[in-house]
Write an enzyme that holds these catalytic residues in place. Sequence first.
Site, PDB file in Angstrom:
ATOM      1  N   ARG A  30      -0.289  -0.193   8.691  1.00  0.00           N
ATOM      2  CA  ARG A  30      -0.204  -1.654   8.529  1.00  0.00           C
ATOM      3  C   ARG A  30      -0.153  -2.387   9.874  1.00  0.00           C
ATOM      4  NH1 ARG A  30       1.513  -4.120   3.632  1.00  0.00           N
ATOM      5  NH2 ARG A  30       0.756  -2.852   1.922  1.00  0.00           N
ATOM      6  N   ARG A  34       1.213  -9.176   9.196  1.00  0.00           N
ATOM      7  CA  ARG A  34       1.901 -10.456   9.389  1.00  0.00           C
ATOM      8  C   ARG A  34       2.876 -10.521  10.552  1.00  0.00           C
ATOM      9  NH1 ARG A  34       3.463 -10.280   3.230  1.00  0.00           N
ATOM     10  NH2 ARG A  34       3.285  -8.130   3.892  1.00  0.00           N
ATOM     11  N   ARG A  43      -5.570 -15.056   8.833  1.00  0.00           N
ATOM     12  CA  ARG A  43      -5.253 -15.007   7.401  1.00  0.00           C
ATOM     13  C   ARG A  43      -5.285 -16.428   6.814  1.00  0.00           C
ATOM     14  NH1 ARG A  43      -3.830 -15.456   3.004  1.00  0.00           N
ATOM     15  NH2 ARG A  43      -2.231 -14.412   1.757  1.00  0.00           N
ATOM     16  N   ASP A  80      -7.745  -3.218   1.512  1.00  0.00           N
ATOM     17  CA  ASP A  80      -6.559  -2.883   0.728  1.00  0.00           C
ATOM     18  C   ASP A  80      -6.916  -1.795  -0.275  1.00  0.00           C
ATOM     19  OD1 ASP A  80      -3.665  -4.039   0.357  1.00  0.00           O
ATOM     20  OD2 ASP A  80      -4.378  -3.427  -1.620  1.00  0.00           O
ATOM     21  N   TYR A 156      -0.309   0.726  -9.934  1.00  0.00           N
ATOM     22  CA  TYR A 156      -0.536  -0.728  -9.921  1.00  0.00           C
ATOM     23  C   TYR A 156      -1.415  -1.147 -11.093  1.00  0.00           C
ATOM     24  CZ  TYR A 156       1.576  -0.849  -5.303  1.00  0.00           C
ATOM     25  OH  TYR A 156       2.461  -0.746  -4.257  1.00  0.00           O
TER      26      TYR A 156
END
Length: 347
Positions: A30, A34, A43, A80, A156
């Site tokens: 990652r 952010r 973003r 992703d 998911y």
Amino acid sequence: MSVVSSIVNKPLLNVLNGHREKIPPVWMMRQAGRYLPEYRATREKAGSFLNLCFNPQLAAEVTLQPIRRFNFDGAILFSDILVIPYALGRTVDFVVGEGPKLEPITEPRSIQEIRREIDHGKLDPVYETIRLVKPQLPEHVTFLGFCGAPWTVATYMIAGHGTPDQAPARLFAYRHPDAFDQLIDILVKASAEYLIRQLKAGVDAVQIFDTWAGVLPPEEFARWSIAPTRRIVLAIREAIPDAKIIGFPRGAGASLAHYASEVPVNAVGLDWMIDKTFARDRVQKLKPVQGNLDPLVLIAGGRALDESVDAVMRAFSDGPFIFNLGHGITPETPIANVEQMLRRVRG
Ligand code: CP3
């Protein structure tokens, strides 16, 4: 091809070829994210998270940002794991502050509605991102593609969102093993094709993220994590015999030794919870390892960070080893702590 790849000047690729590097190559899961102001700006420009994933110019930009700032030895494709359900015709959305939202699967018959083949047209922007990034990388940087392991992607798809223990998917697999098997089969085929296309578009290696492996008992881990991941690796090698592949079954615990011997990956990712002596004796004896600094000590910084980096280095740097975190970096991590970690690793 193997001869060439073992002599090129890419330390991370050299480790995947089984060699030990004096200073371990380093990257972070990652690493495009952010905690970086330049990521947040790009973003913002993209609007939604999926727009960012599917805009090759912007996705290439955020892939390169951590390389420019930290000169990591690995660059991971920005995308992703949930683009696979999307390419299988499911609705996928990322809600700010809440994470992913998919249409849940509650009935075995819903599995019949899922496409058997991925729509590669939907994934073309990902392959285009790879082609854009590739020529912009410094020579020493290894370019990594990735996908989620079938079990983790299925968790998911079944729940429709993240859960702390993946109870919906575990229950579904116990109640409807045949339907769940079908879902895993679809994901094995889709993931293998997806990774083959990433490798053909130009990544040097791929990582298979099994983020939720750790919620499974050993028998179910063998069935839903080890076996499907093994099938993906074998399918990739049939198309690309020399493909370099890293497996990361987070939370596997003592079952990690079983994973390392059964799944013919080139390297095994270690989470921060694993006993380091166990990992060295039972996993690194078999193949190179990658990991495993606690992402939280990277937030804390200071002496605790130095001590943790040293402990990871002491445990693994006598063998083939890639320095990484034991899971993804979190948004609140100070950039200065990443710099401190790199100084400590690289000396
Ligand atoms: O820098 C990199 O590592 C490359 C990009 C990458 C992302 N996700 C970008 C992302 C990678 C390799 C992933 C993998 C991924 N995605 C996993 C497996 C690894 C892991 O971290 O466990 C999983 C389980 C997902 C699914 C996912 N994507 C979740 C649960 C979330 C929401 C939680 C969160 O961190 O916000 C995402 C969103 C996501 N994927 C973000 C990023 C940078 C944050 C969203 C944003 O920027 O708005």
